[in-house]
Enzyme design. Structure first.
Site, PDB file in Angstrom:
ATOM      1  N   GLY A 340      35.354  13.582  50.695  1.00  0.00           N
ATOM      2  CA  GLY A 340      35.045  14.624  51.679  1.00  0.00           C
ATOM      3  C   GLY A 340      36.305  15.248  52.263  1.00  0.00           C
ATOM      4  N   GLU A 363      48.016  38.054  34.409  1.00  0.00           N
ATOM      5  CA  GLU A 363      48.996  38.161  33.310  1.00  0.00           C
ATOM      6  C   GLU A 363      48.363  37.734  31.976  1.00  0.00           C
ATOM      7  OE1 GLU A 363      53.041  37.567  34.012  1.00  0.00           O
ATOM      8  OE2 GLU A 363      52.861  37.676  36.192  1.00  0.00           O
TER       9      GLU A 363
HETATM   10  C1  LIG Z   1      45.643  37.206  42.213  1.00  0.00           C
HETATM   11  C2  LIG Z   1      45.755  38.304  41.204  1.00  0.00           C
HETATM   12  C3  LIG Z   1      46.927  39.057  41.128  1.00  0.00           C
HETATM   13  C4  LIG Z   1      47.036  40.105  40.199  1.00  0.00           C
HETATM   14  N1  LIG Z   1      48.194  40.873  40.150  1.00  0.00           N
HETATM   15  C5  LIG Z   1      48.278  41.913  39.295  1.00  0.00           C
HETATM   16  C6  LIG Z   1      49.440  42.764  39.272  1.00  0.00           C
HETATM   17  O1  LIG Z   1      50.408  42.573  40.021  1.00  0.00           O
HETATM   18  N2  LIG Z   1      49.465  43.820  38.407  1.00  0.00           N
HETATM   19  C7  LIG Z   1      48.441  44.075  37.551  1.00  0.00           C
HETATM   20  O2  LIG Z   1      48.541  45.044  36.780  1.00  0.00           O
HETATM   21  N3  LIG Z   1      47.317  43.292  37.546  1.00  0.00           N
HETATM   22  C8  LIG Z   1      47.213  42.227  38.386  1.00  0.00           C
HETATM   23  N4  LIG Z   1      46.091  41.424  38.410  1.00  0.00           N
HETATM   24  C9  LIG Z   1      44.986  41.757  37.510  1.00  0.00           C
HETATM   25  C10 LIG Z   1      44.867  40.780  36.332  1.00  0.00           C
HETATM   26  O3  LIG Z   1      45.955  40.914  35.468  1.00  0.00           O
HETATM   27  C11 LIG Z   1      43.509  41.041  35.663  1.00  0.00           C
HETATM   28  O4  LIG Z   1      42.509  40.620  36.583  1.00  0.00           O
HETATM   29  C12 LIG Z   1      43.382  40.284  34.352  1.00  0.00           C
HETATM   30  O5  LIG Z   1      44.229  40.860  33.367  1.00  0.00           O
HETATM   31  C13 LIG Z   1      41.937  40.283  33.821  1.00  0.00           C
HETATM   32  O6  LIG Z   1      41.413  41.567  33.820  1.00  0.00           O
HETATM   33  P1  LIG Z   1      39.976  41.843  34.500  1.00  0.00           P
HETATM   34  O7  LIG Z   1      39.987  41.274  35.853  1.00  0.00           O
HETATM   35  O8  LIG Z   1      39.657  43.285  34.361  1.00  0.00           O
HETATM   36  O9  LIG Z   1      38.957  40.975  33.642  1.00  0.00           O
HETATM   37  P2  LIG Z   1      38.240  41.419  32.277  1.00  0.00           P
HETATM   38  O10 LIG Z   1      39.227  41.998  31.325  1.00  0.00           O
HETATM   39  O11 LIG Z   1      37.025  42.197  32.603  1.00  0.00           O
HETATM   40  O12 LIG Z   1      37.804  39.987  31.699  1.00  0.00           O
HETATM   41  C14 LIG Z   1      36.709  39.271  32.255  1.00  0.00           C
HETATM   42  C15 LIG Z   1      36.519  38.000  31.425  1.00  0.00           C
HETATM   43  O13 LIG Z   1      36.238  38.359  30.061  1.00  0.00           O
HETATM   44  C16 LIG Z   1      37.146  37.696  29.211  1.00  0.00           C
HETATM   45  N5  LIG Z   1      37.506  38.581  28.082  1.00  0.00           N
HETATM   46  C17 LIG Z   1      37.930  39.886  28.148  1.00  0.00           C
HETATM   47  N6  LIG Z   1      38.181  40.348  26.898  1.00  0.00           N
HETATM   48  C18 LIG Z   1      37.898  39.315  26.037  1.00  0.00           C
HETATM   49  C19 LIG Z   1      37.959  39.162  24.620  1.00  0.00           C
HETATM   50  N7  LIG Z   1      38.386  40.156  23.837  1.00  0.00           N
HETATM   51  N8  LIG Z   1      37.585  37.977  24.086  1.00  0.00           N
HETATM   52  C20 LIG Z   1      37.177  36.947  24.880  1.00  0.00           C
HETATM   53  N9  LIG Z   1      37.115  37.028  26.238  1.00  0.00           N
HETATM   54  C21 LIG Z   1      37.475  38.199  26.797  1.00  0.00           C
HETATM   55  C22 LIG Z   1      38.386  37.377  30.051  1.00  0.00           C
HETATM   56  O14 LIG Z   1      39.027  36.241  29.561  1.00  0.00           O
HETATM   57  C23 LIG Z   1      37.758  37.122  31.410  1.00  0.00           C
HETATM   58  O15 LIG Z   1      37.389  35.768  31.507  1.00  0.00           O
HETATM   59  C24 LIG Z   1      45.966  40.376  39.317  1.00  0.00           C
HETATM   60  C25 LIG Z   1      44.792  39.596  39.395  1.00  0.00           C
HETATM   61  C26 LIG Z   1      44.681  38.585  40.314  1.00  0.00           C
HETATM   62  C27 LIG Z   1      43.407  37.788  40.373  1.00  0.00           C
END
Ligand SMILES: Cc1cc2nc3c(=O)[nH]c(=O)nc-3n(C[C@H](O)[C@H](O)[C@H](O)COP(=O)(O)OP(=O)(O)OC[C@H]3O[C@@H](n4cnc5c(N)ncnc54)[C@H](O)[C@@H]3O)c2cc1C
Length: 386
Positions: A340, A363
């Site tokens: 807990g 990333e």
């Molecule tokens: C705390 C935080 C800080 C960040 N900082 C930055 C920043 O400074 N600059 C910046 O540019 N971005 C930043 N981001 C954004 C981050 O890079 C994206 O959230 C990430 O690349 C995933 O993109 P999305 O959220 O659109 O998810 P989506 O691309 O929609 O993916 C959703 C899910 O689907 C899966 N998926 C997608 N395509 C495939 C595939 N072809 N095959 C199998 N699975 C797949 C992914 O693995 C994920 O689990 C940040 C995010 C967070 C949470």
């Protein structure tokens, strides 16, 4: 390969000392009050921890990637928001400027970035383009000697506090990722609009995250990094350094979880003995230790490849994938082992549990690292474009 040099040990010890003295006292408050603590970051800058891989002539410390990974690990052990700031400021923005910018841009931006007198952000992700970077809808069009940029980015770390932004925009949509172009943009330009992201984040609550809109943002051609259409290459090269920072940060979170577990397993008594004397608890401890050792080795292997100038893309993806997933499992086990107590903020493990998920997403998510690894091993089929 994994023995630290005397210089690397000095850097690790310095990062550990600064982390304990400067970062730790603020970490919990920054998280709970959602405060971006600039003073802490400036102190790290003054101590030379921010400009690690940047050449001395530009105000950096000229460290190798291995030494830089040790800094990320030590800071990640204490506060993922601070380590995340560094991975963007140093690993993505400053490293990219050093690799691709003109001499004039390097002299203008690198010294203040190393000292945290200026802050940088990396603008890649959009509401409609996350993992699928080539789907970006931000457009850059030529207008005489200038470029005009329109579009929207979100989840941009440091976005509200940044003085300079690395912006990726599509200059030739028909060419998909081969049309993406990179620009280095001062954030005080007209047409650069930003706002804080409103939702409460799961973790990294001491970090700054922005939604940024470009509305007729005009930049000269001299603001371009790399050739027209080379932006995807710029973005991916930067991610090799950035992802190493995430892998090393995950090693830090993992180490912090193991430290917390060992401490609790020694102190807490049930059924007349220490928790740590139960064999099932020992299994958890041993598995956490094995995962940590493996994650650290993979991270140092990737850093060693980068230092040797070898193509390290796959090694970095392997390290990021393994280290973040192993640390997520370690954080889960650490919360459970605290019972807990682990479910409340009386103990730090709940913050590690919330923060580590971000490292599995940004990333390039775990699945994207799997794609990079598997496609590299398989090779491309003839005519394949995806
Ligand atoms: C705390 C935080 C800080 C960040 N900082 C930055 C920043 O400074 N600059 C910046 O540019 N971005 C930043 N981001 C954004 C981050 O890079 C994206 O959230 C990430 O690349 C995933 O993109 P999305 O959220 O659109 O998810 P989506 O691309 O929609 O993916 C959703 C899910 O689907 C899966 N998926 C997608 N395509 C495939 C595939 N072809 N095959 C199998 N699975 C797949 C992914 O693995 C994920 O689990 C940040 C995010 C967070 C949470």
């Amino acid at each position: 390969m994994f023995e630290l040099s005397a210089e690397e040990e000095v850097i690790r010890d310095r990062a550990r000392e600064l982390g304990e003295r400067v970062v730790r006292p603020e970490a919990r408050r920054s998280d709970e009050d959602r405060v971006f603590n600039r003073a802490v970051l400036e102190e790290l800058g003054r101590a030379g921890l921010v400009g690690g891989p940047i050449r001395k002539v530009y105000g950096g410390s000229e460290l190798g990637h291995r030494a830089q990974a040790l800094i990320y690990e030590e800071l990640g052990r204490i506060d993922s928001a601070v380590r995340g700031f560094l991975a963007v400021q140093t690993g993505l923005v400053a490293s990219c400027i050093q690799a691709w910018a003109s001499e004039e841009q390097k002299l203008r931006w690198l010294p203040p970035l190393c000292r945290v007198e200026a802050i940088g952000c990396y603008c890649l992700t959009e509401p409609g383009a996350g993992s699928d970077v080539a789907a970006m809808s931000t457009r850059a069009r030529r207008d005489g000697a200038d470029w005009v940029i329109d579009g929207e980015k979100f989840w941009i770390t440091n976005g509200n506090v940044a003085d300079v932004a690395l912006v990726f925009a599509q200059a030739d949509p028909e060419k998909k990722h081969k049309g993406i172009t990179a620009f280095l943009v001062p954030t005080d330009q007209p047409g650069f609009r930003r706002e804080k992201m409103t939702a409460m984040e799961l973790g990294h609550r001491g970090a700054d995250h922005a939604r940024i809109r470009f509305e007729g943002l005009r930049v000269p051609d001299a603001a371009r990094l790399g050739a027209v259409g080379e932006g995807f290459k710029v973005a991916m090269a930067a991610l090799d350094c950035g992802r190493l920072g995430v892998a090393a940060g995950a090693v830090g979170v993992h180490a912090a979880c193991l430290d917390a577990v060992l401490d609790h397993a020694r102190r807490r008594r049930q059924f007349g003995q220490r928790l740590g004397d139960f064999q099932m608890i020992q299994k958890t401890i041993a598995d956490m230790h094995v995962g940590l050792e493996a994650a650290r080795c993979l991270t140092m292997k990737a850093a060693t490849d980068l230092d040797a100038g070898r193509d390290a893309t796959r090694a970095v993806s392997v390290a990021k994938l393994f280290a973040t997933e192993a640390a997520a499992e370690a954080a889960h086990q650490a919360v459970l082992l605290h019972g807990g107590r682990g479910y409340s903020n009386d103990y730090p493990v709940e913050r590690y549990y919330r923060d580590i998920v971000g490292l599995e997403i940004y990333e390039g998510s775990s699945n994207i690292q799997r794609l990079i690894i598997a496609r590299g091993l398989l090779g491309r089929d003839e005519g394949q474009t995806l």
